[in-house]
Scaffold this motif. Structure first.
Motif, short mmCIF file in Angstrom:
data_model
loop_
_atom_site.label_atom_id
_atom_site.label_comp_id
_atom_site.label_asym_id
_atom_site.label_seq_id
_atom_site.Cartn_x
_atom_site.Cartn_y
_atom_site.Cartn_z
N ILE A 145 0.86 -1.18 0.00
CA ILE A 145 0.00 0.00 0.00
C ILE A 145 0.90 1.23 0.00
O ILE A 145 2.08 1.16 0.34
N SER A 146 0.34 2.38 -0.36
CA SER A 146 1.11 3.61 -0.35
C SER A 146 1.56 3.93 1.07
O SER A 146 0.79 3.78 2.03
N TYR A 147 2.78 4.35 1.21
CA TYR A 147 3.32 4.69 2.53
C TYR A 147 2.48 5.76 3.23
O TYR A 147 2.43 5.83 4.46
N GLU A 148 1.81 6.61 2.46
CA GLU A 148 1.01 7.69 3.04
C GLU A 148 -0.21 7.17 3.79
O GLU A 148 -0.79 7.87 4.62
N LYS A 149 -0.61 5.93 3.48
CA LYS A 149 -1.79 5.35 4.12
C LYS A 149 -1.44 4.51 5.34
O LYS A 149 -2.34 4.01 6.02
N GLN A 150 -0.17 4.36 5.62
CA GLN A 150 0.26 3.49 6.71
C GLN A 150 0.47 4.29 7.99
O GLN A 150 1.03 5.38 7.97
N ASP A 151 0.04 3.72 9.09
CA ASP A 151 0.24 4.32 10.42
C ASP A 151 1.57 3.81 10.98
O ASP A 151 1.77 2.61 11.12
#
Length: 268
Positions: free
Chosen positions: A202-208
């Motif tokens: 997944i895109s790194y921007e969506k990861q917590d």
């Protein structure tokens, strides 16, 4: 007492030059060379044990040299050398006239002192010293709690790593191990593993990245090994907008680690 050496054929000078040039000699002796006032001071602050200091009065700044000497253990060997001798052991073309030898640390995984919620940068099999140096600068800039080299192909105290990291090799906790050892360590510490791979990502921007986190990057040529893809908590990607499908590993690591730092809040 200060010794003086004026011959490039002196056995001490030959052995020091070998430390600069050969990883085998660094491993055998357990020592390495540090060149430059800033780097030496960072090593001292990090608790590295210095064994010798060599300086060339014709090159070194007298005030800086005196200040550095005041910080050294009184039993350390001090050697004054000529410009010719100094150039034989110096790695840089532009230099400050001061070199020290130091004892290498073991950099064991179990020696890492981690906080309750660590942020860790892991790099698998980086070969180019310049890339490792850049990764260390990123680790320092982002204030990571540890930098781990998995399956290292270059010894950590290569002079080009020290130079290209601008002393960052001394400012961050570092450990090395095989990929299997690093995976086992991270899992035992309940640290989530975010692997920068294309598959099932997944895109790194969506990861917590708020919980205990290890961000793992591989080489531009080969990426990460299969073990990381299989064992990661989540695979992450940096969406590419152009026609080239990869970027320099230190650049990718910077993007990922600073996103994690942003989510956690920057230290003041």
């Amino acid at each position: 007492m200060i010794k003086e050496i004026s011959s490039t054929q002196n056995p001490t000078i030959k052995s020091l030059a070998a430390l600069q040039d050969k990883a085998r000699e660094r491993r055998k002796s357990g020592e390495f060379l540090i060149e430059g006032v800033r780097e030496i001071n960072l090593a001292l602050q990090a608790g590295f044990q210095l064994t010798r200091i060599l300086f060339c009065d014709a090159i070194a700044n007298a005030e800086e040299l005196q200040l550095l000497q005041s910080k050294l253990d009184e039993n350390i060997t001090q050697i004054a050398v000529t410009e010719e001798v100094y150039k034989k052991i110096a790695y840089r073309s532009t230099t400050e006239g001061i070199v020290v030898s130091a004892k290498a640390k073991q950099n064991q995984l179990n020696d890492l002192q981690l906080p309750e919620n660590p942020l860790i940068l892991v790099a698998e099999a980086p070969e180019k010293p310049g890339n490792i140096g850049a990764l260390l600068r990123t680790a320092d800039a982002a204030g990571v709690d540890a930098f781990i080299l998995a399956n290292p192909l270059t010894d950590l105290y290569n002079p080009n790593i020290i130079r290209s990291s601008v002393g960052g090799v001394f400012t961050t906790q570092i450990a090395t191990g095989t990929t299997e050892e690093v995976l086992t360590y991270l899992k035992a510490k309940n640290i989530a593993i975010y692997a920068a791979v294309l598959q099932e990502a997944i895109s790194y921007e969506k990861q917590d990245f708020i919980s205990p986190t290890a961000i793992v990057v591989g080489t531009e040529a080969d990426g990460l090994s299969e073990e990381w893809r299989k064992e990661s908590t989540q695979n992450i990607i940096i969406p590419m907008q152009g026609k080239i499908d990869s970027m320099n590993v230190s650049v990718a690591a910077s993007i990922l680690i600073f996103e994690a730092r942003r989510q956690r809040g920057f230290k003041k």
